[in-house]
Design a protein around this motif. Structure first.
Motif, short mmCIF file in Angstrom:
data_model
loop_
_atom_site.label_atom_id
_atom_site.label_comp_id
_atom_site.label_asym_id
_atom_site.label_seq_id
_atom_site.Cartn_x
_atom_site.Cartn_y
_atom_site.Cartn_z
N VAL A 168 -5.04 32.79 -40.96
CA VAL A 168 -4.04 32.29 -41.91
C VAL A 168 -3.90 30.78 -41.79
O VAL A 168 -3.81 30.04 -42.79
N GLY A 169 -3.90 30.30 -40.54
CA GLY A 169 -3.77 28.86 -40.35
C GLY A 169 -4.96 28.08 -40.89
O GLY A 169 -4.79 27.01 -41.52
N VAL A 170 -6.19 28.62 -40.69
CA VAL A 170 -7.38 27.94 -41.18
C VAL A 170 -7.41 27.94 -42.71
O VAL A 170 -7.77 26.94 -43.34
N ILE A 171 -7.02 29.05 -43.31
CA ILE A 171 -6.99 29.11 -44.78
C ILE A 171 -5.99 28.11 -45.33
O ILE A 171 -6.26 27.36 -46.30
N GLY A 172 -4.79 28.06 -44.71
CA GLY A 172 -3.80 27.10 -45.17
C GLY A 172 -4.27 25.66 -45.01
O GLY A 172 -4.08 24.81 -45.90
N VAL A 202 -4.87 22.79 -48.01
CA VAL A 202 -4.19 21.49 -47.97
C VAL A 202 -5.20 20.33 -47.92
O VAL A 202 -5.08 19.33 -48.65
N LEU A 203 -6.23 20.48 -47.05
CA LEU A 203 -7.21 19.40 -46.91
C LEU A 203 -8.01 19.20 -48.19
O LEU A 203 -8.28 18.06 -48.60
N LEU A 204 -8.40 20.30 -48.83
CA LEU A 204 -9.16 20.17 -50.07
C LEU A 204 -8.31 19.54 -51.17
O LEU A 204 -8.78 18.70 -51.96
N PHE A 205 -7.05 19.94 -51.23
CA PHE A 205 -6.18 19.36 -52.26
C PHE A 205 -5.99 17.86 -52.05
O PHE A 205 -6.14 17.05 -52.98
N GLY A 240 -11.84 20.13 -45.15
CA GLY A 240 -11.38 21.30 -45.90
C GLY A 240 -12.53 22.21 -46.28
O GLY A 240 -12.42 23.45 -46.24
N THR A 241 -13.67 21.60 -46.67
CA THR A 241 -14.83 22.40 -47.03
C THR A 241 -15.35 23.16 -45.82
O THR A 241 -15.73 24.34 -45.90
N ALA A 242 -15.38 22.49 -44.66
CA ALA A 242 -15.83 23.16 -43.44
C ALA A 242 -14.93 24.34 -43.09
O ALA A 242 -15.39 25.42 -42.68
N ALA A 243 -13.62 24.17 -43.26
CA ALA A 243 -12.68 25.27 -42.99
C ALA A 243 -12.91 26.43 -43.96
O ALA A 243 -12.87 27.60 -43.57
N ALA A 244 -13.15 26.11 -45.23
CA ALA A 244 -13.39 27.17 -46.21
C ALA A 244 -14.69 27.92 -45.89
O ALA A 244 -14.77 29.14 -46.03
N VAL A 245 -15.71 27.18 -45.46
CA VAL A 245 -16.98 27.82 -45.09
C VAL A 245 -16.79 28.75 -43.88
O VAL A 245 -17.34 29.85 -43.81
N LEU A 294 -11.05 34.85 -37.01
CA LEU A 294 -10.30 34.64 -38.25
C LEU A 294 -10.04 35.94 -39.00
O LEU A 294 -9.02 36.06 -39.67
N MET A 295 -10.97 36.89 -38.90
CA MET A 295 -10.87 38.15 -39.65
C MET A 295 -11.11 39.33 -38.70
O MET A 295 -11.88 39.23 -37.76
#
Length: 391
Positions: free
Chosen positions: A22-26, A30-33, A47-52, A154-155
């Motif tokens: 949840v923290g990484v998704i949040g 935020v970083l991408l925005f 942000g892209t690295a976190a999404a990947v 994460l999952m």
């Protein structure tokens, strides 16, 4: 008993994102925005690295390993207190990857850990663990629950593998040396009391090829115009009817979901059934709450405290006259009903009542020929039963 599960998961029991996920998704959102909205390429890259990382975790967790699950219960039916083991074998049926999973097997209310560390393709691992038999009842075992998560945590994803099975913990059986000799009112109007029984007329039916001619009733055959054969019945063979009082009101002292008086009554019923089977005597088991289909020991294993109408049950037993010896097993709450049970003496020549779990009460004094055995447990009942000289 063997139970073999398929090589794929039977169902998904839990799916979720961990707190870290949840923290990484949040953080990714935020970083991408901020990165794209205000033109900070470094933040957009983070942000892209976190999404990947989140997407990789989903793919990793969703991958479904092929597992074959085999169970062997040794034995699958056991008396209370006797040992029983469950042998669980898990095989990795995948061809490419080793399984590195966290697995637990359900055994009653407990969870048994099953190690599946670096289980290579085509290999298996075996776990043997005891099944709790301290309490009478049906113990559910399985299915195997396998939890898989990604390396970053994460999952997580849980699936169930294999079929569930059951272990039947029967009530204890105590040796009863004495059994009723048999007393039944025959259709000829007399009372017989002999171990082997007697044969008397029951009904007429049409002649079937192979019937003995000496059984042809010639007078009825002449009236009907075809051969009629006498059906005969063994009227005085001893038949035992066991009535187990499974009303909650009859066993009011419940602790940890179990009433000791009801457990003792179940043990007494099992002991009587086993003694009758040993002597090859007809026996029937009835519950106050309703019908008791199935084998006697399995019925006693599944029996629990319910509601029921004792008056209606006694009325049915009086009208149907199912045997010649009636054994009524009850708890402290059934003491007041012994008078109603005594009323069955007109239909059953021998009526015995087993009263459990009321040692401090005054001894039962009933008339009408009712035999009362007061006991604290099944073993004490067995000793008192063998001392009865009223049948």
């Amino acid at each position: 008993m063997r139970r073999f599960g398929g090589i794929s998961a039977r169902g998904i029991s839990a799916r979720g994102v961990t707190g870290r996920g949840v923290g990484v998704i949040g953080a990714a959102v935020v970083l991408l925005f901020i990165g794209f909205r205000f033109g900070y390429p470094d933040l957009a890259l983070l942000g892209t690295a976190a999404a990947v990382a989140v997407a990789s975790g989903v793919v990793f967790a969703v991958w479904r390993p092929g597992l074959g699950v085999e169970r062997v219960a040794e034995p699958d039916r056991v008396a209370r207190g006797e040992p029983a083991n469950m042998t669980l074998t898990v095989r990795n049926t995948s061809r490419l990857r080793a399984a590195n999973l966290v697995a637990v097997d359900r055994c009653g209310a407990a969870s048994v850990p099953v190690p599946l560390l670096r289980l290579r393709p085509g290999r298996d691992t075996t776990v043997v663990y005891p099944v709790p038999t301290r309490r009478r009842g049906v113990v559910p075992v399985g299915p195997l629950r396998v939890t898989r998560g990604d390396p970053l945590g994460l999952m997580t994803l849980s699936r169930t593998y294999g079929d569930a099975t059951t272990v039947w913990v029967h009530p204890r059986i105590h040796l009863l040396r004495a059994v009723p000799a048999g007393m039944a009112r025959s259709l000829d109007g007399r009372i017989d009391k002999v171990p082997q029984g007697t044969i008397t007329f029951d009904s007429l039916r049409e002649y079937v090829y192979g019937d003995e001619l000496r059984r042809v009733h010639w007078r009825s055959s002449a009236k009907v115009g075809e051969l009629m054969v006498r059906e005969q019945l063994d009227t005085s063979e001893p038949t035992i009817i066991v009535l187990l009082d499974d009303r909650a009101a009859a066993h009011p002292h419940v602790k940890d979901g179990t009433a000791d008086s009801f457990e003792a009554a179940c043990e007494a019923a099992a002991s009587i059934v086993a003694a009758a089977a040993r002597e090859d005597l007809p026996v029937a088991l009835h519950l106050v709450s309703g019908p008791a289909p199935g084998t006697f020991l399995d019925v006693l294993t599944e029996a629990g405290l319910r509601g029921g109408d004792l008056t209606q049950t006694l009325r049915s037993l009086r009208q149907n006259r199912l045997g010649d010896t009636l054994v009524y097993l009850t708890g402290p709450g059934g003491r007041a009903d012994l008078g109603a049970v005594t009323g069955l003496r007109g239909a059953y020549p021998v009526v015995i009542a087993g009263l459990f779990g009321d040692p401090d009460a005054a001894p039962v004094t009933t008339g009408g020929g009712l035999i009362v055995i007061e006991a604290e447990d099944g073993a004490q009942f067995a000793g008192a039963w063998d001392g009865v000289r009223g049948w």
